[in-house]
Design a protein around this motif. Structure first.
Motif, PDB file in Angstrom:
ATOM      1  N   ASN A  32     -50.295  47.319 -56.800  1.00 28.94           N
ATOM      2  CA  ASN A  32     -49.754  48.192 -56.076  1.00 28.94           C
ATOM      3  C   ASN A  32     -50.005  49.239 -54.339  1.00 28.94           C
ATOM      4  O   ASN A  32     -49.269  49.303 -53.563  1.00 28.94           O
ATOM      5  N   GLN A  33     -51.238  48.467 -53.930  1.00 28.67           N
ATOM      6  CA  GLN A  33     -51.487  48.523 -52.836  1.00 28.67           C
ATOM      7  C   GLN A  33     -51.246  47.772 -51.403  1.00 28.67           C
ATOM      8  O   GLN A  33     -51.174  48.304 -50.422  1.00 28.67           O
ATOM      9  N   VAL A  34     -51.220  46.594 -52.234  1.00 27.89           N
ATOM     10  CA  VAL A  34     -50.651  45.810 -51.381  1.00 27.89           C
ATOM     11  C   VAL A  34     -48.964  45.252 -51.376  1.00 27.89           C
ATOM     12  O   VAL A  34     -47.935  45.210 -50.744  1.00 27.89           O
ATOM     13  N   ILE A  35     -48.278  45.582 -52.178  1.00 27.40           N
ATOM     14  CA  ILE A  35     -46.574  46.108 -52.560  1.00 27.40           C
ATOM     15  C   ILE A  35     -46.472  47.400 -51.427  1.00 27.40           C
ATOM     16  O   ILE A  35     -45.701  47.572 -50.663  1.00 27.40           O
ATOM     17  N   GLU A  36     -47.320  48.532 -51.602  1.00 31.87           N
ATOM     18  CA  GLU A  36     -46.750  49.650 -50.758  1.00 31.87           C
ATOM     19  C   GLU A  36     -47.552  49.219 -49.367  1.00 31.87           C
ATOM     20  O   GLU A  36     -47.744  50.070 -48.449  1.00 31.87           O
ATOM     21  N   ALA A  37     -48.165  48.250 -48.995  1.00 27.85           N
ATOM     22  CA  ALA A  37     -48.961  48.122 -47.827  1.00 27.85           C
ATOM     23  C   ALA A  37     -48.137  48.182 -46.620  1.00 27.85           C
ATOM     24  O   ALA A  37     -47.061  48.488 -46.643  1.00 27.85           O
ATOM     25  N   SER A  38     -48.650  48.330 -45.067  1.00 26.97           N
ATOM     26  CA  SER A  38     -47.891  48.144 -44.212  1.00 26.97           C
ATOM     27  C   SER A  38     -48.138  46.195 -43.642  1.00 26.97           C
ATOM     28  O   SER A  38     -49.330  45.912 -43.450  1.00 26.97           O
ATOM     29  N   TYR A  39     -47.145  45.817 -43.845  1.00 31.98           N
ATOM     30  CA  TYR A  39     -46.701  44.757 -42.907  1.00 31.98           C
ATOM     31  C   TYR A  39     -45.454  43.705 -42.355  1.00 31.98           C
ATOM     32  O   TYR A  39     -44.736  44.106 -43.717  1.00 31.98           O
ATOM     33  N   GLN A  40     -45.628  43.018 -41.816  1.00 36.97           N
ATOM     34  CA  GLN A  40     -44.178  42.541 -41.660  1.00 36.97           C
ATOM     35  C   GLN A  40     -44.343  40.604 -42.256  1.00 36.97           C
ATOM     36  O   GLN A  40     -45.388  40.520 -41.090  1.00 36.97           O
ATOM     37  N   LEU A  41     -43.516  40.346 -43.193  1.00 37.62           N
ATOM     38  CA  LEU A  41     -43.823  38.542 -43.147  1.00 37.62           C
ATOM     39  C   LEU A  41     -42.259  38.538 -42.994  1.00 37.62           C
ATOM     40  O   LEU A  41     -41.167  38.954 -43.930  1.00 37.62           O
ATOM     41  N   SER A  42     -42.148  36.701 -42.140  1.00 33.95           N
ATOM     42  CA  SER A  42     -40.507  36.202 -42.961  1.00 33.95           C
ATOM     43  C   SER A  42     -40.274  35.917 -43.382  1.00 33.95           C
ATOM     44  O   SER A  42     -41.159  36.211 -44.974  1.00 33.95           O
ATOM     45  N   ALA A  43     -39.205  36.189 -43.811  1.00 34.08           N
ATOM     46  CA  ALA A  43     -38.254  35.520 -45.215  1.00 34.08           C
ATOM     47  C   ALA A  43     -39.202  34.149 -45.948  1.00 34.08           C
ATOM     48  O   ALA A  43     -40.285  34.292 -47.483  1.00 34.08           O
ATOM     49  N   VAL A  44     -39.651  33.621 -44.651  1.00 34.11           N
ATOM     50  CA  VAL A  44     -40.627  32.171 -45.101  1.00 34.11           C
ATOM     51  C   VAL A  44     -41.771  31.990 -45.458  1.00 34.11           C
ATOM     52  O   VAL A  44     -42.333  31.875 -46.105  1.00 34.11           O
ATOM     53  N   GLU A  45     -42.479  33.425 -44.658  1.00 33.19           N
ATOM     54  CA  GLU A  45     -44.080  33.672 -44.617  1.00 33.19           C
ATOM     55  C   GLU A  45     -43.812  33.921 -45.828  1.00 33.19           C
ATOM     56  O   GLU A  45     -45.371  33.732 -46.870  1.00 33.19           O
ATOM     57  N   GLN A  46     -43.575  34.842 -46.654  1.00 31.59           N
ATOM     58  CA  GLN A  46     -43.598  35.864 -47.986  1.00 31.59           C
ATOM     59  C   GLN A  46     -43.383  34.232 -48.966  1.00 31.59           C
ATOM     60  O   GLN A  46     -43.532  34.498 -49.965  1.00 31.59           O
ATOM     61  N   ARG A  47     -42.492  33.679 -48.731  1.00 31.32           N
ATOM     62  CA  ARG A  47     -42.139  32.830 -49.903  1.00 31.32           C
ATOM     63  C   ARG A  47     -43.609  32.074 -49.998  1.00 31.32           C
ATOM     64  O   ARG A  47     -43.964  31.549 -51.239  1.00 31.32           O
ATOM     65  N   ILE A  48     -44.341  31.483 -49.111  1.00 31.93           N
ATOM     66  CA  ILE A  48     -45.097  31.401 -49.046  1.00 31.93           C
ATOM     67  C   ILE A  48     -45.644  31.656 -49.874  1.00 31.93           C
ATOM     68  O   ILE A  48     -47.381  30.801 -51.012  1.00 31.93           O
ATOM     69  N   VAL A  49     -46.326  32.889 -49.610  1.00 36.26           N
ATOM     70  CA  VAL A  49     -47.507  33.852 -50.004  1.00 36.26           C
ATOM     71  C   VAL A  49     -47.774  33.679 -51.177  1.00 36.26           C
ATOM     72  O   VAL A  49     -48.504  33.496 -52.687  1.00 36.26           O
ATOM     73  N   SER A  57     -51.521  39.754 -40.676  1.00 40.71           N
ATOM     74  CA  SER A  57     -52.791  40.283 -40.933  1.00 40.71           C
ATOM     75  C   SER A  57     -52.092  41.566 -42.019  1.00 40.71           C
ATOM     76  O   SER A  57     -50.515  42.014 -41.913  1.00 40.71           O
ATOM     77  N   ILE A  58     -53.062  42.218 -42.875  1.00 40.79           N
ATOM     78  CA  ILE A  58     -52.447  43.249 -43.177  1.00 40.79           C
ATOM     79  C   ILE A  58     -53.052  44.605 -43.521  1.00 40.79           C
ATOM     80  O   ILE A  58     -54.151  44.919 -43.289  1.00 40.79           O
ATOM     81  N   ASN A  59     -52.276  46.088 -43.307  1.00 36.84           N
ATOM     82  CA  ASN A  59     -53.126  47.302 -43.129  1.00 36.84           C
ATOM     83  C   ASN A  59     -53.120  47.554 -44.898  1.00 36.84           C
ATOM     84  O   ASN A  59     -51.506  48.307 -45.326  1.00 36.84           O
ATOM     85  N   LEU A  60     -53.785  47.854 -45.527  1.00 39.11           N
ATOM     86  CA  LEU A  60     -53.978  48.479 -46.882  1.00 39.11           C
ATOM     87  C   LEU A  60     -54.626  50.360 -46.554  1.00 39.11           C
ATOM     88  O   LEU A  60     -55.517  50.036 -46.085  1.00 39.11           O
ATOM     89  N   THR A  61     -54.563  51.126 -47.332  1.00 35.92           N
ATOM     90  CA  THR A  61     -55.319  52.379 -47.746  1.00 35.92           C
ATOM     91  C   THR A  61     -55.929  52.260 -49.268  1.00 35.92           C
ATOM     92  O   THR A  61     -55.399  51.651 -50.286  1.00 35.92           O
ATOM     93  N   VAL A  62     -57.093  51.942 -48.626  1.00 32.92           N
ATOM     94  CA  VAL A  62     -57.823  52.652 -49.944  1.00 32.92           C
ATOM     95  C   VAL A  62     -59.121  53.410 -50.063  1.00 32.92           C
ATOM     96  O   VAL A  62     -60.246  53.521 -48.568  1.00 32.92           O
ATOM     97  N   ASP A  63     -59.139  53.970 -50.851  1.00 31.86           N
ATOM     98  CA  ASP A  63     -59.582  55.194 -51.082  1.00 31.86           C
ATOM     99  C   ASP A  63     -60.419  56.048 -49.873  1.00 31.86           C
ATOM    100  O   ASP A  63     -60.280  56.322 -48.850  1.00 31.86           O
ATOM    101  N   ASN A  64     -58.492  56.363 -48.833  1.00 32.97           N
ATOM    102  CA  ASN A  64     -58.750  57.145 -48.594  1.00 32.97           C
ATOM    103  C   ASN A  64     -58.470  56.411 -46.713  1.00 32.97           C
ATOM    104  O   ASN A  64     -59.037  56.746 -45.732  1.00 32.97           O
ATOM    105  N   LYS A  65     -59.101  55.357 -46.970  1.00 33.38           N
ATOM    106  CA  LYS A  65     -59.663  54.488 -45.708  1.00 33.38           C
ATOM    107  C   LYS A  65     -58.301  53.208 -45.617  1.00 33.38           C
ATOM    108  O   LYS A  65     -58.229  53.223 -46.463  1.00 33.38           O
ATOM    109  N   SER A  66     -58.396  53.199 -44.069  1.00 35.25           N
ATOM    110  CA  SER A  66     -57.429  52.197 -43.294  1.00 35.25           C
ATOM    111  C   SER A  66     -57.519  50.758 -43.001  1.00 35.25           C
ATOM    112  O   SER A  66     -59.061  50.956 -42.590  1.00 35.25           O
ATOM    113  N   ILE A  67     -57.310  49.559 -43.704  1.00 37.87           N
ATOM    114  CA  ILE A  67     -58.290  49.004 -43.883  1.00 37.87           C
ATOM    115  C   ILE A  67     -57.216  47.783 -42.812  1.00 37.87           C
ATOM    116  O   ILE A  67     -56.068  47.139 -43.996  1.00 37.87           O
TER     117      ILE A  67
END
Length: 313
Positions: free
Chosen positions: A26-43, A94-104
């Motif tokens: 769920n941390q990835v679902i709610e993370a801050s990032y921007q991918l195009s539709a093609v990039e998301q399909r690849i991932v 890149s992707i910005n995740l919040t883990v244990d109150n830290k931004s990574i």
């Protein structure tokens, strides 16, 4: 040809969208990032190949083929170009995740390999992100890769994931500021009217058309300003109906997304190559099969193949 690419081909031949599951923390679902539709399909296609309940390392390469992108809605004529361009852009993302109150901040991918002769690429995910897309025991979201086939809006895929995370509840309220942050809009669409039209409405229209969910939303205001969006959603009624239990009399009313997906898949089957005229392209054959799938008499010949491809009445 290296052994790893032989492995790619074996894995890719068994690719069935309905059975390939995307699992993300769920941390990835709610993370801050921007991918195009093609990039998301690849991932997502690569994530769906990660073995569940098995230890993995960042040594593993995961295959994504041009056929998979076609099944996910990329046009046949541009699929391999889109695959190569998409993976090259993805390498820098890149992707910005919040883990244990830290931004990574971490990268999605640390290595890519190309096998042009087979129209296949290999993705090696970065080591830091692996715990968030594999071996998950709690706080994760799962859905079938086929759920997002046909959605060609990057925002649509992201919003679908944010909603399916609350599938059991059927509602999710998100602040406008948080949604903008998750989608990394930055200075794009500063006016809410533009944000609503270009991002939310476009995403919801595609989710309603192609995914298993029916979604509506309402705007919530603080004073005169819209500050929150309340999404309400439910599973669609089964869109595939049959008129008889006798397979010789069955006719299934497929959605446009299903016809597009299965038409592309069927056109690639050797067993159906006899339907193509000499010199006829896969694209022309696929268009022909799509029309046949809509015909009650002609559809019957495809039923055994449809069920092998993961079609469930």
């Amino acid at each position: 040809m290296t052994s790893i690419y032989l492995s790619y081909i074996k894995k890719t031949n068994g690719f069935i969208l309905d059975k390939n599951q995307v699992v993300k923390s769920n941390q990835v679902i709610e993370a801050s990032y921007q991918l195009s539709a093609v990039e998301q399909r690849i991932v997502l296609a690569a994530i769906s190949r990660i073995p569940k309940n098995q230890a993995i390392t960042d040594d593993e390469l995961y295959p994504v083929s041009v056929n998979e992108l076609q099944f996910l809605g990329v046009h046949e004529k541009t699929a391999y170009r889109d695959l190569k361009e998409g993976i090259n852009r993805l390498y820098e993302r890149s992707i910005n995740l919040t883990v244990d109150n830290k931004s990574i901040k971490m990268r999605w991918v640390q290595e890519i390999q190309f096998l042009d002769s087979q129209s296949i690429i290999g993705i090696r995910f970065s080591k830091p992100i692996l715990p968030f897309i594999s071996n998950l025991s709690r706080e994760f979201t799962k859905y079938a890769l086929s759920d997002i086939a046909g959605i060609n809006s990057g925002y649509g895929i992201r919003i679908y994931e944010l909603l399916v995370q609350y599938r059991q509840i059927g509602k999710r309220e998100i602040s406008v500021d948080n949604l903008r942050k998750m989608l990394e809009l930055g200075k794009k669409c500063p006016l809410f009217a533009d944000f609503k039209k270009r991002v939310i409405d476009t995403a919801i229209d595609q989710i309603n058309q192609y995914s298993p969910l029916n979604v509506t939303y309402e705007q919530k205001k603080t004073g005169r300003k819209v500050t929150h969006i309340l999404f309400s959603f439910k599973e669609k009624a089964k869109s595939i109906s049959h008129q008889s239990t006798d397979i010789s009399k069955e006719f299934y009313k497929l959605t446009d997304a299903q016809i597009n997906m299965f038409g592309n898949q069927l056109s690639r089957l050797h067993e159906l190559s006899h339907l193509a005229l000499e010199g006829e392209s896969y694209e022309i054959l696929a268009s022909k099969i799509k029309e046949m799938l809509r015909d009650s008499k002609q559809q019957k010949q495809f039923l055994p193949y449809l069920k092998n491809l993961g079609f469930k009445p």
